[in-house]
Structure formats: structure tokens, C-alpha cells
Design a protein around this motif. Structure first.
Motif, PDB file in Angstrom:
ATOM      1  N   UNK A  87       1.156  -1.224   0.095  1.00 10.11           N
ATOM      2  CA  UNK A  87      -0.365   0.114  -0.002  1.00 10.11           C
ATOM      3  C   UNK A  87       0.619   1.399  -0.159  1.00 10.11           C
ATOM      4  N   UNK A  88       0.309   2.187  -0.381  1.00  6.36           N
ATOM      5  CA  UNK A  88       0.828   3.213  -0.660  1.00  6.36           C
ATOM      6  C   UNK A  88       1.289   4.040   1.160  1.00  6.36           C
ATOM      7  N   UNK A  89       2.210   5.043   1.049  1.00  3.84           N
ATOM      8  CA  UNK A  89       2.651   5.581   2.585  1.00  3.84           C
ATOM      9  C   UNK A  89       3.307   6.852   2.711  1.00  3.84           C
ATOM     10  N   UNK A  90       3.339   7.154   3.774  1.00  2.00           N
ATOM     11  CA  UNK A  90       4.156   8.485   4.068  1.00  2.00           C
ATOM     12  C   UNK A  90       5.383   8.396   3.779  1.00  2.00           C
ATOM     13  N   UNK A  91       6.194   9.791   3.800  1.00  2.00           N
ATOM     14  CA  UNK A  91       7.388   9.731   4.763  1.00  2.00           C
ATOM     15  C   UNK A  91       7.597  10.205   6.423  1.00  2.00           C
ATOM     16  N   UNK A  92       7.451   9.839   7.297  1.00  6.26           N
ATOM     17  CA  UNK A  92       7.356   9.813   8.358  1.00  6.26           C
ATOM     18  C   UNK A  92       8.553   9.097   9.529  1.00  6.26           C
ATOM     19  N   UNK A  93       9.921   9.409   8.267  1.00  2.00           N
ATOM     20  CA  UNK A  93      10.407   8.409   8.801  1.00  2.00           C
ATOM     21  C   UNK A  93      12.044   9.605  10.008  1.00  2.00           C
ATOM     22  N   UNK A  94      12.702   8.960  11.376  1.00  3.52           N
ATOM     23  CA  UNK A  94      12.746   9.435  12.032  1.00  3.52           C
ATOM     24  C   UNK A  94      14.344   9.444  11.220  1.00  3.52           C
ATOM     25  N   UNK A  95      14.853  10.758  12.384  1.00  2.00           N
ATOM     26  CA  UNK A  95      16.670  10.335  11.884  1.00  2.00           C
ATOM     27  C   UNK A  95      17.635  10.003  12.220  1.00  2.00           C
ATOM     28  N   UNK A  96      18.790   9.827  12.079  1.00  2.56           N
ATOM     29  CA  UNK A  96      19.642   9.024  12.700  1.00  2.56           C
ATOM     30  C   UNK A  96      20.153   9.797  13.394  1.00  2.56           C
ATOM     31  N   UNK A  97      20.423  11.249  13.344  1.00  5.89           N
ATOM     32  CA  UNK A  97      20.649  12.437  14.558  1.00  5.89           C
ATOM     33  C   UNK A  97      19.836  12.064  15.923  1.00  5.89           C
ATOM     34  N   UNK A  98      18.069  12.308  15.300  1.00  5.99           N
ATOM     35  CA  UNK A  98      17.094  12.119  16.525  1.00  5.99           C
ATOM     36  C   UNK A  98      17.318  10.571  17.337  1.00  5.99           C
ATOM     37  N   UNK A  99      17.577   9.565  16.605  1.00  5.76           N
ATOM     38  CA  UNK A  99      17.820   8.729  17.412  1.00  5.76           C
ATOM     39  C   UNK A  99      18.895   8.698  18.509  1.00  5.76           C
ATOM     40  N   UNK A 100      20.718   8.641  18.176  1.00  5.81           N
ATOM     41  CA  UNK A 100      21.358   8.873  19.102  1.00  5.81           C
ATOM     42  C   UNK A 100      20.938   9.880  20.153  1.00  5.81           C
ATOM     43  N   UNK A 101      20.503  11.155  19.509  1.00  5.37           N
ATOM     44  CA  UNK A 101      20.447  12.034  20.605  1.00  5.37           C
ATOM     45  C   UNK A 101      18.874  11.321  21.525  1.00  5.37           C
ATOM     46  N   UNK A 102      18.160  10.818  21.109  1.00  2.61           N
ATOM     47  CA  UNK A 102      17.251  10.159  22.368  1.00  2.61           C
ATOM     48  C   UNK A 102      17.889   8.909  23.007  1.00  2.61           C
ATOM     49  N   UNK A 103      19.040   8.646  22.442  1.00  2.00           N
ATOM     50  CA  UNK A 103      19.387   6.821  23.141  1.00  2.00           C
ATOM     51  C   UNK A 103      19.935   7.464  23.613  1.00  2.00           C
ATOM     52  N   UNK A 104      21.253   8.632  23.955  1.00  2.00           N
ATOM     53  CA  UNK A 104      21.698   8.926  25.292  1.00  2.00           C
ATOM     54  C   UNK A 104      20.804   9.521  26.375  1.00  2.00           C
ATOM     55  N   UNK A 105      19.299  10.137  25.770  1.00  2.00           N
ATOM     56  CA  UNK A 105      18.847  10.120  26.913  1.00  2.00           C
ATOM     57  C   UNK A 105      18.307   9.011  28.167  1.00  2.00           C
ATOM     58  N   UNK A 106      17.334   7.340  27.266  1.00  2.00           N
ATOM     59  CA  UNK A 106      17.089   6.747  27.384  1.00  2.00           C
ATOM     60  C   UNK A 106      17.433   6.654  29.437  1.00  2.00           C
ATOM     61  N   UNK A 107      18.443   7.009  29.633  1.00  2.00           N
ATOM     62  CA  UNK A 107      19.550   6.412  30.814  1.00  2.00           C
ATOM     63  C   UNK A 107      18.698   7.118  31.545  1.00  2.00           C
ATOM     64  N   UNK A 108      18.662   8.376  31.524  1.00  2.00           N
ATOM     65  CA  UNK A 108      17.903   9.390  32.641  1.00  2.00           C
ATOM     66  C   UNK A 108      16.981   9.318  32.819  1.00  2.00           C
ATOM     67  N   UNK A 109      15.947   8.821  32.107  1.00  2.00           N
ATOM     68  CA  UNK A 109      14.548   9.064  32.286  1.00  2.00           C
ATOM     69  C   UNK A 109      14.459   8.428  33.335  1.00  2.00           C
ATOM     70  N   UNK A 110      14.357   7.294  33.705  1.00  2.00           N
ATOM     71  CA  UNK A 110      13.657   6.418  35.496  1.00  2.00           C
ATOM     72  C   UNK A 110      14.118   7.588  36.901  1.00  2.00           C
TER      73      UNK A 110
END
Length: 406
Positions: A245-268
């Protein structure tokens, strides 16, 4: 009231969560992606697979097997609805007190929003939405508002009774739990936002969580132009059940993924600290007759500090007094229901008028309008906490029980 010509008092502390904790780790992660010249998540000269790593770790934190990183919280809601297979013209029940992105996502998925009352938790009233169920109802969208979970058990019970899909909007509640389970893992799918003010942030970004492999497959394909790159990876990440089926371009970038991964351990630990701050403030003010927002699960919350005043005028007065003292405070959504947005009220989408003006929900309007939320920041000191306590006491006590507290 303050003089409109007087410059506003700057907040005593930064009213941010994830952003306030940013440091060298985020910088190093972003630079590593930049130096790899591989900013696109599916290929590059030295692909780091940062989005894929984030999806795996985010899924583990939220106890779900499937995660799709996307470009925003609204994109996450849209992809989740597509993932669940929403038919064109189907109805999605949403709480009247929410961000416009909920409505935008329903429209983007070719659905029609139906607005339901909230209760004193300021989230979807479990007893109010069942009468809205019709043969066109496809899903209900409880919103975990301002780092507190909606009351999911009764919501899920009604949904199961009618065979209705449940999409959790956890945009404002990343890391929050409900009776021991992470929000975003309770319904058929969850949607998260990583916009600037959220618990973890890349400026923009979002994620879909689900335990259903078909929902995951469809959501992942939709955000990738229907599976332009996602399906090319074969058995590693999923198939193509149901045909293309047809979709859209709503992809996450590698920079966003890198920034968010850093913060996961701080969250709890950050949420534990903020929850403790909120609990301390409420305890120190327990001698006052204050009506605090009802929390379906205080132990799982992310540190909400919201009170309900006598009326809208009292709420405005308390907000004015707090902000004059450098305490960041506001009435949620300025006391406006999402259906009071002119475009939402008139049902005007980009291509047509899709619904007639909804009826007013005056109980919900009154509840939201008399709310006051104090923003708690991740870098608050004990002195900042003491200042919030003193400022709240000063704002609530002089006006007496009739105005400042119930």
C-alpha cells in the motif's frame, strides 16, 4: 494583576525535563552521526543504526516487542491508526482536553474525531465515553496528560466489551507507569512525542509502540512510503502481510535516534526525582484545603503538580501570582477544549468539511478552566522546591478557601 507594561519575571528554574539535562553526551552522539555522513536511517556510507538501537532500547524500557521511530508525536498517532487498520470514515473517540495533534492524526488517517468528557484527572472519563460508541466507532484514544496516566483499566474494559481498538497517546508521559505497567504497553498501540518540552527530546520525533506484529508491520511500512526500505530487509524486520500500500515519509533521522538513545538511561531517575518533588510539595501544603488533580496511579506518575481552583477567575489569579514569583505556571491549554479550535469546531480539513460542530462539554470546560499546573524542571534544587511551596502558599492562602482552594 500585574501591569501589562512590566517585563515578565523570568522563571526561577528551567521548566524543562529532558532538555535541561542535555550535555556532552548528546553532542558526541550527534557528531558521531555527522562524521559518519549517514544521517538516513536505512543506509549510508557508514551507517550507525542509531534509530534501530533506539527502537530496541525504547521497547525494552516500555516492555513492548515492537517500536517504530517516526518524525513526530502526531506522526506516531497517525502511523498507529494506520497500523491498526482504521477504515476511511471510521470514528475515533478522543478526550475533549488534549492537543490538536490528536485530531490532526485522526484526520490524516481519514477518520472522524468524536469528543468525550474528562473527569478530575483531566483525562478521559471512563464512564463518559461508552454512550458515544456507535457502529462507526473504530478506536478510543485515551491521553496520558502532563505525565499522569489515564485510568486505563476501566477504559480497556469498555473497549473490550465493544471490540474497540485502544490507542494510547503517551506524548506527554514517556516513562510513566500505570499500576506497574508502562503507558504505551496497555492498549493495542501507543504513541510518544520527543518534541522540545518532552521527557526525552530530539527537538522533534515520535515513536509507535505495540505488541501486535501486524500493527508494527503496517505502521513501519506506512512511515516509509509504504515500505520503500523497510520491506527490503526481509525477515529481519517483518513481512508484507496484506499486500503493498502507499504510505508517507514520516521517518526518524539517525541524529534524532542518537540524541534520544543518550537520554533513555536518565529517564527513570529523572521521573522518580520529579515525582518525589511533587509529593513533597503536596505534603507541605497538606494543611491547606487544596483540591489536587486526581491521579489514577500516583506511584507511576512522572511528577505532575496540578490543582483545581474554585473557578476560572481564581485560576487566572493564582497563575498570575505564581508567574510573578518566578514559578512557571499555567492553565492547561489555556482552559480551551480542543474542539474550541476554530478549524476543529467547524470540521474543516485541508480538503473538505468533514463533521458538524460538536456539542459543548461544559463539565469538561469547567474542570480544565479552573486548573493550574506548576511546571517542574529536571534541574530543580531543594531551594527551588522550597520557593514553589512558599509561592503556592502565598497564592492560595490570602484569597481563602472560596477562591484559592476548595
Amino acid at each position: 494583576m500585574t501591569n501589562p507594561l512590566t517585563p515578565p519575571v523570568p522563571p526561577r528554574y528551567e521548566p524543562m525535563r529532558g532538555l535541561a539535562l542535555w550535555g556532552e553526551e548528546e553532542k558526541a552522539a550527534a557528531v558521531e552521526v555527522l562524521e559518519s555522513r549517514s544521517l538516513f536511517r536505512y543506509y549510508g556510507p557508514a551507517l550507525q543504526r542509531r534509530v534501530e538501537d533506539f527502537e530496541t532500547r525504547f521497547g525494552a524500557l516500555h516492555e513492548v516487542p515492537h517500536v517504530v521511530g517516526v518524525s513526530s508525536g502526531t506522526a506516531a498517532l497517525t502511523c498507529a491508526l494506520i497500523g491498526m487498520g482504521i477504515p476511511a470514515g471510521a470514528e475515533v473517540i478522543v478526550p475533549a482536553a488534549t492537543f490538536i495533534g490528536c485530531v490532526s492524526a485522526v484526520v490524516a488517517a481519514r477518520g472522524v474525531p468524536v469528543f468525550a468528557d474528562i473527569d478530575e484527572s483531566l483525562t478521559l472519563d471512563p464512564a463518559a465515553w461508552e454512550p458515544l460508541v456507535s457502529e462507526r466507532t473504530f478506536a478510543v484514544m485515551p491521553v496520558h496528560l502532563n505525565n499522569a496516566a489515564a485510568d486505563m483499566d476501566p477504559i480497556l474494559a469498555v473497549a473490550r466489551k465493544h471490540g474497540i481498538r485502544v490507542l494510547e497517546d503517551a506524548a506527554q508521559a514517556c516513562g510513566v507507569r500505570y499500576r506497574g505497567r508502562p503507558v504505551g504497553s496497555l492498549g493495542d498501540a501507543g504513541a510518544f512525542s520527543f518534541q522540545l518540552e518532552k521527557n526525552i527530546t530530539a527537538g522533534e520525533g515520535g515513536a509507535v509502540t505495540t505488541g501486535d506484529p501486524l500493527v508494527h508491520d503496517r505502521a513501519a511500512r506506512y512511515q516509509d512510503q509504504g515500505g520503500q526500505f523497510f520491506t527490503s530487509r526481509g525477515g529481519e524486520r517483518g513481512g508484507t502481510e496484506g499486500g503493498p500500500f502507499l504510505g508517507a515519509n514520516l521517518r526518524m533521522t539517525e541524529i534524532a535516534g542518537a540524541l534520544l538513545s543518550v537520554q533513555l538511561d536518565r529517564l527513570p531517575p529523572m521521573l522518580t526525582r520529579l515525582r518525589d518533588i511533587a509529593r513533597t510539595i503536596r505534603k507541605e501544603l497538606s494543611d491547606l484545603d487544596v483540591t489536587w488533580r486526581a491521579l489514577p496511579d500516583e506511584e507511576g506518575s512522572g511528577g505532575d503538580l496540578t490543582l483545581l481552583t474554585e473557578n476560572r477567575m481564581a485560576a487566572r489569579r493564582v497563575v498570575t501570582q505564581l508567574t510573578a514569583a518566578g514559578v512557571p505556571a499555567a492553565t492547561l491549554y489555556q482552559g480551551r477544549m480542543v474542539y474550541q479550535n476554530p478549524a476543529v469546531h467547524s470540521g474543516r480539513t485541508a480538503w473538505d468539511t468533514e463533521w458538524t460542530p460538536p456539542s459543548r462539554l461544559r463539565t469538561s470546560e469547567a474542570l480544565l478552566g479552573r486548573s493550574v499546573t506548576v511546571a517542574l524542571g529536571a534541574t530543580m534544587t531543594d531551594d527551588d522546591v522550597a520557593h514553589v511551596i512558599d509561592s503556592l502558599r502565598a497564592a492560595l492562602v490570602p484569597a481563602g478557601a472560596a477562591e484559592g482552594a476548595r
